[in-house]
Scaffold this active site. Structure first.
Site, PDB file in Angstrom:
ATOM      1  N   LYS A  95      11.264  -2.311   4.074  1.00 21.90           N
ATOM      2  CA  LYS A  95      10.379  -1.367   3.368  1.00 21.90           C
ATOM      3  C   LYS A  95       9.082  -1.981   3.130  1.00 21.90           C
ATOM      4  O   LYS A  95       8.880  -3.300   3.015  1.00 21.90           O
ATOM      5  CB  LYS A  95      11.047  -1.542   2.009  1.00 21.90           C
ATOM      6  N   THR A  96       8.250  -1.248   3.172  1.00 25.17           N
ATOM      7  CA  THR A  96       6.519  -1.773   3.044  1.00 25.17           C
ATOM      8  C   THR A  96       5.586  -0.917   3.619  1.00 25.17           C
ATOM      9  O   THR A  96       5.664  -0.401   4.747  1.00 25.17           O
ATOM     10  CB  THR A  96       6.154  -3.316   3.167  1.00 25.17           C
ATOM     11  N   ASP A 109       2.617  -1.486   4.385  1.00 30.79           N
ATOM     12  CA  ASP A 109       1.904  -2.343   4.943  1.00 30.79           C
ATOM     13  C   ASP A 109       2.252  -2.179   6.519  1.00 30.79           C
ATOM     14  O   ASP A 109       1.481  -2.587   7.303  1.00 30.79           O
ATOM     15  CB  ASP A 109       1.949  -3.562   4.542  1.00 30.79           C
ATOM     16  N   GLY A 117       6.236  -3.902  -3.748  1.00 30.67           N
ATOM     17  CA  GLY A 117       5.511  -2.629  -4.013  1.00 30.67           C
ATOM     18  C   GLY A 117       6.142  -1.454  -3.622  1.00 30.67           C
ATOM     19  O   GLY A 117       7.214  -1.558  -2.760  1.00 30.67           O
ATOM     20  N   ARG A 147       8.802  -8.178  -8.719  1.00 29.20           N
ATOM     21  CA  ARG A 147       8.222  -9.158  -7.648  1.00 29.20           C
ATOM     22  C   ARG A 147       9.087 -10.587  -7.731  1.00 29.20           C
ATOM     23  O   ARG A 147       8.425 -11.526  -7.396  1.00 29.20           O
ATOM     24  CB  ARG A 147       6.884  -9.215  -7.464  1.00 29.20           C
ATOM     25  N   ASP A 173       8.979 -10.625   2.413  1.00 25.69           N
ATOM     26  CA  ASP A 173       9.277 -11.949   1.341  1.00 25.69           C
ATOM     27  C   ASP A 173      10.662 -11.435   0.722  1.00 25.69           C
ATOM     28  O   ASP A 173      11.419 -12.547   0.474  1.00 25.69           O
ATOM     29  CB  ASP A 173       8.353 -12.113   0.174  1.00 25.69           C
TER      30      ASP A 173
HETATM   31  P1  FBP Z   1       5.031  -5.072  -0.217  1.00 30.31           P
HETATM   32  O1  FBP Z   1       4.590  -6.035   0.696  1.00 30.31           O
HETATM   33  O2  FBP Z   1       5.852  -5.385  -1.473  1.00 30.31           O
HETATM   34  O3  FBP Z   1       5.689  -4.045   0.279  1.00 30.31           O
HETATM   35  O4  FBP Z   1       3.851  -4.462  -0.986  1.00 30.31           O
HETATM   36  C1  FBP Z   1       2.647  -3.838  -0.571  1.00 30.31           C
HETATM   37  C2  FBP Z   1       1.628  -3.749  -1.199  1.00 30.31           C
HETATM   38  O5  FBP Z   1       1.176  -2.321  -1.480  1.00 30.31           O
HETATM   39  C3  FBP Z   1       0.342  -4.381  -0.794  1.00 30.31           C
HETATM   40  O6  FBP Z   1      -0.261  -3.295   0.390  1.00 30.31           O
HETATM   41  C4  FBP Z   1      -0.618  -4.700  -1.855  1.00 30.31           C
HETATM   42  O7  FBP Z   1      -1.513  -5.812  -1.603  1.00 30.31           O
HETATM   43  C5  FBP Z   1       0.360  -4.997  -2.830  1.00 30.31           C
HETATM   44  O8  FBP Z   1       1.515  -4.350  -2.659  1.00 30.31           O
HETATM   45  C6  FBP Z   1      -0.010  -4.574  -4.263  1.00 30.31           C
HETATM   46  O9  FBP Z   1       1.051  -5.161  -5.276  1.00 30.31           O
HETATM   47  P2  FBP Z   1       0.934  -5.024  -6.799  1.00 30.31           P
HETATM   48  O10 FBP Z   1       0.508  -3.528  -6.941  1.00 30.31           O
HETATM   49  O11 FBP Z   1       2.189  -5.624  -7.311  1.00 30.31           O
HETATM   50  O12 FBP Z   1      -0.471  -5.992  -7.138  1.00 30.31           O
END
Ligand code: FBP
Length: 552
Positions: free
Chosen positions: A202-203, A205, A81, A145, A176
């Site tokens: 990065k994230t 979250d 993300g 992803r 991941d």
């Molecule tokens: P990452 O862990 O890859 O940084 O993604 C975080 C995030 O923004 C989460 O908060 C959310 O659940 C997810 O990505 C949503 O991803 P997508 O837009 O690919 O469905």
């Protein structure tokens, strides 16, 4: 292309670097610390990562470094993300490489890890990089992803890297993606290749952290963006005095975003998934908790309020967690067959023979549109896509029902009108705050130094983040140090352990001490928009979570 005045001004922003990275690059030496251990399952991990396990911590200090000036070819991947600051990690990496040797080349793999597997790369030049400095988004090369998982995908990754003559690959990603970085580093070594792999944390979250990774990048900007929006809603509801706003916030597993926004805005209620799991609260108990606040506030003639809901909540409610885990295993065991069933009713029938009776009854009693959301495609890492489950709507409908019941027996006389929101995508590509702009640039620069110093299987690390940027400490931590074994897709896999909220930690304790008052009275705070230019105390502050965790 015409650009906004803010974007123009941000191009000119010079990210601050820690003092240790501001020396000429051949005067930055590597200090090796003690060998490290994984967080758990050490013997299994030692076997899986026979080459990379247990490397020492690394810190950059002033001193001679003869290795730095080599001409290097590096490939960079944005994975998972979007998170504000990704472009600055690439800019820091690029500038470091060019400082080391002007002939060095940075390739950008397009669309995430699949760009490496399929050899879709572009050479990143000054012209390209300059268009993205201090901007949000991952659009410089795109993200994805795809998980590098099959023997074929590992082999293709090595083939691409060899074809391009790469010395190293930098993977900018969450838990991941960095697990993937660790596996790739190990794979290259077992194949006798010297190609190095370095990760960057990065994230939005905020769940990729430990003593050496104090925060993942993007958390700061995303939380500030959501807090601006939540604060605006708090003020709106305090003006109109007629709605209860149920706001779901991104954060696939951990509730760090919701907790940080609660500390910034003081809503009436903030659910914290980690606490709900620890206390074993059922869905019904959560609804009762919310209703208790609604009833109390109605008693003060305040028929309005704000509830924050972490996106990952459903996976922490014991009965729903069990349901999701059974669904994951049942679907993973016969993925093709399940995918061929098109109607929801047929899917439910198929599942009735594959999941336990209590889980089946729960699935059956959920509103059908919500139940369907539990059956949607998993992401490539086997996770249910919680951002697509409308928990906020489920809670509003259950609260309405419960309040009606209380009204029928004269225990509640107020009015309840619930509105729902989901804030996630609004914050992932915002212009990075000064903190994220500086932090990301430093992470990218450190990634270059780790590569130039010949290291592999490391995560770039910049710490002491609540001090001014010049006092930050840069280096790297071995990826295996953050790992344990977990059940994924029906079998045990090595993964980086997610950092969930510590219920004994200062941020949660501060929230807990205040929340009873917030649940009854109106204590809202209105943080306003991120400021990029102005006094330090307005522009350069970190999150409250980080300050509290670092004892500030
Ligand atoms: P990452 O862990 O890859 O940084 O993604 C975080 C995030 O923004 C989460 O908060 C959310 O659940 C997810 O990505 C949503 O991803 P997508 O837009 O690919 O469905």
């Amino acid at each position: 292309m015409s650009i906004s005045a803010l974007q123009n001004a941000r191009y000119a922003y010079k990210p601050k670097l820690p003092a240790c990275l501001n020396s000429p690059v051949n005067e930055i030496a590597v200090e090796m610390g003690e060998p490290t251990e994984a967080v758990a399952d050490r013997n299994e991990l030692k076997e899986i990562f026979a080459q990379c396990y247990g490397k020492p911590l690394v810190t950059f200090i002033k001193g001679k470094n003869d290795k730095i000036g080599r001409e290097l070819k590096v490939g960079v991947i944005l994975s998972g993300g979007q998170a504000p600051g990704g472009h600055n990690v690439i800019a820091g990496l690029f500038d470091g490489l060019k400082k080391g040797n002007a002939a060095s080349i940075l390739y950008g793999f397009k669309g995430g890890p699949s760009g490496l597997i399929d050899n879709k790369a572009i050479i990143l030049t000054d012209d390209i990089i300059d268009k993205y400095r201090n901007t949000g988004g991952f659009d410089i090369i795109g993200s994805g992803r795809t998980k590098i998982e099959t023997p074929q995908q590992f082999a293709s990754s090595l083939e691409t890297a060899k074809k391009l003559g790469l010395d190293a690959i930098v993977i900018i990603g969450g838990d991941d993606s960095n697990t993937n970085a660790a596996l790739l580093a190990e794979y290259f070594l077992t194949k006798g290749s010297k190609i190095q792999v370095i990760g960057c944390p990065k994230t939005i979250d905020g769940d990729l952290k430990n003593e050496y990774i104090e925060t993942s990048f993007g958390f700061d900007t995303a939380c500030k963006t959501y807090s601006e929006l939540i604060g605006n809603i708090c003020r709106d509801t305090n003006s109109a005095k007629k709605y209860w706003h149920f706001i779901k916030l991104m954060g696939r597993a951990a509730s760090h975003i919701a907790l940080e926004c609660a500390l910034q805005c003081r809503p009436n209620i903030c659910l914290v998934s980690e606490e709900i799991e620890a206390k074993g609260y059922s869905l019904e108990t959560i609804v009762e908790l919310i209703c208790a606040s609604v009833v109390k506030r109605a008693g003060n003639s305040e028929n309005f309020g704000v509830v924050l809901i972490p996106e990952g909540l459903v996976e922490f409610i014991p009965e729903i967690k069990k349901l999701i885990s059974e669904l994951n295993d049942a679907i993973a065991a016969d993925e093709k067959n399940f995918a061929s069933i098109s109607s929801f009713l047929d899917q439910i029938t198929w599942l009735s023979r594959r999941i336990s009776q209590p889980s089946y009854s729960l699935l059956y009693t959920l509103p059908p549109d919500i139940a369907q959301q539990f059956l949607m495609d998993r992401d490539p890492h086997g996770n249910v896509q919680v951002s697509r489950i409308e928990t906020e709507k489920l809670l509003v409908s259950m609260v309405e029902k419960k309040l009606q019941g209380l009204k029928d027996i004269n225990l509640y006389k107020g009015s309840f009108s619930g509105l729902t929101h989901f804030f996630g995508y609004e914050g992932r590509c915002a212009f990075p705050s000064n903190f994220d702009a500086d932090y990301c640039y430093s992470l990218g620069f450190s990634a270059f130094l780790l590569i130039a110093s010949g290291l592999t299987g490391y995560l770039s690390s910049v710490r002491n983040l609540t001090a001014p940027a010049e006092q930050w400490i840069a280096g790297g931590i071995p990826l295996t140090m953050m790992m344990n074994m977990e059940q994924r897709h029906g079998s045990k896999k090595p993964v980086i352990k997610k950092a969930l909220i510590d219920l004994d930690g200062k941020p949660f304790k501060a929230f807990k001490a205040a929340r009873e008052e917030w649940a009854e009275k109106t204590c809202f705070l209105y943080p306003g928009a991120i400021q990029y230019f102005g006094p330090e105390e307005v522009c350069d502050q970190t999150t409250i979570t980080l300050k509290m965790e670092r004892g500030k």
